[in-house]
Design an enzyme around this catalytic site. Sequence first.
Site, short mmCIF file in Angstrom:
data_model
loop_
_atom_site.label_atom_id
_atom_site.label_comp_id
_atom_site.label_asym_id
_atom_site.label_seq_id
_atom_site.Cartn_x
_atom_site.Cartn_y
_atom_site.Cartn_z
N HIS A 102 -0.52 -3.10 4.12
CA HIS A 102 -0.43 -2.44 2.82
C HIS A 102 -1.78 -2.22 2.14
O HIS A 102 -1.96 -2.50 0.95
CB HIS A 102 0.53 -3.23 1.91
CG HIS A 102 1.96 -3.25 2.38
ND1 HIS A 102 2.51 -2.24 3.15
CD2 HIS A 102 2.96 -4.15 2.20
CE1 HIS A 102 3.77 -2.53 3.40
NE2 HIS A 102 4.08 -3.67 2.85
N HIS A 176 7.10 0.59 -2.82
CA HIS A 176 7.67 -0.66 -2.31
C HIS A 176 8.70 -1.26 -3.26
O HIS A 176 8.66 -2.45 -3.58
CB HIS A 176 6.54 -1.66 -2.03
CG HIS A 176 6.81 -2.62 -0.91
ND1 HIS A 176 7.89 -3.46 -0.89
CD2 HIS A 176 6.13 -2.87 0.22
CE1 HIS A 176 7.84 -4.18 0.21
NE2 HIS A 176 6.79 -3.84 0.91
N GLU A 314 10.94 1.99 2.80
CA GLU A 314 9.63 2.57 2.52
C GLU A 314 9.43 3.80 3.40
O GLU A 314 9.22 3.68 4.61
CB GLU A 314 8.54 1.52 2.82
CG GLU A 314 8.72 0.24 2.03
CD GLU A 314 8.15 -0.98 2.76
OE1 GLU A 314 6.93 -1.01 2.99
OE2 GLU A 314 8.93 -1.88 3.10
C1 GLA Z 1 6.75 -4.63 4.17
C2 GLA Z 1 6.42 -5.26 5.45
C3 GLA Z 1 7.01 -6.63 5.48
C4 GLA Z 1 6.56 -7.45 4.32
C5 GLA Z 1 6.87 -6.76 3.05
C6 GLA Z 1 6.30 -7.52 1.88
O1 GLA Z 1 8.07 -4.27 4.11
O2 GLA Z 1 6.83 -4.53 6.56
O3 GLA Z 1 6.65 -7.26 6.65
O4 GLA Z 1 5.18 -7.63 4.38
O5 GLA Z 1 6.35 -5.45 3.08
O6 GLA Z 1 6.52 -8.89 1.95
#
Ligand code: GLA
Length: 348
Positions: A102, A176, A314
């Site tokens: 991220h 997110h 996402e």
């Molecule tokens: C995304 C990632 C997950 C996790 C979440 C936040 O969805 O793919 O693995 O890191 O964000 O916790």
Amino acid sequence: MKTLFGRLADGTEIHRWSLENGGTRMKVLSYGGIVQSLEIPDRDGRYADVSLGFDRIEEYVDSSPYFGALIGRYGNRIGKGAFTLDGETHRLSVDDGENSLHGGAEGFDRRVWEVEPFTEGPDVGLRLSYTSVDGEQGYPGTLRAKVTYTLTARGDWRIDYEATTDKATVVNLTSHVYWNLAGAGSGTIEDHELQLAASHYTPTDAGLIPTGELAPVEGTPFDFRESKPIGRDLRTGHPQLLAAKGYDHNWALDKGVTAEPEHIATLHDPSSGRTLRIATSEPGVQFYSGNFLDGTLVGPGGRSYRQGDALCLETQHYPDSPNHPSFPSTVLRPGETYRTTTIHSFPA
Ligand code: GLA
């Protein structure tokens, strides 16, 4: 309406905007472009906040697992926190084992965005902008990101992402939000029914980096082509589910990259009757079943968030695309404009 939400440790003021249109209510922070709450009615017209969040800025700064935030420069993981572009290797901020997740430790979710409210015909919304300097978190080029949140007259939440760069770089922006259509803090999402328009997904290694394979969902727990309860196949012991503690994978959408957003997912909660439909121009969606929520975070209603108490959808390009030439490209060059759109609608 704009109010002061809180201050960062250095005194920077964080504001909160409240929007309402077509029966959808939304609160957005200048910190991380965070959707702090999103309220929609159930089948009897009763409103609930269907997105996990916090009351106080300190909680977002200290412990948020990206609740409601804008993600950049690169949504999801880049393997070993490095990629090579035009013969040059770039080393990124590593914040998830040996990988970059991220956008790195100080991603777009932790930046203060400029926010301009607007009204355009029947629509209302916010224009958010953030300029990421050359080299930020290891990424090349000055990236000018603009994200528009629109609430339409029929209550859709539309996100338009735009970015330009002054050096060749990679970019993959997403949002997110953690959804629980029965209401944040109301319990598990395992009874929510999910449909995903994808006949393939990208299996991952132990660090959740795609192996490069596009595996068919047919005959596996990953088959959401027909709507099914999320919990139905969650405990089948499929090696991919064991490694990720649940669903935390990218579905390769059958439609691929499209100029216009197309329908890719429907989420329905039978208990409240609330439905979320998602359309996107993006080629993938990361479906994350809230596996890392461990009961240590508490929401505004005083309810703690436990494993599976929310899920994320996402819309994105595939994880680790910069290291997989066979995946749709995430490269952005000077002179080009990155543009993607995702629309969330809440049919009655
Ligand atoms: C995304 C990632 C997950 C996790 C979440 C936040 O969805 O793919 O693995 O890191 O964000 O916790």
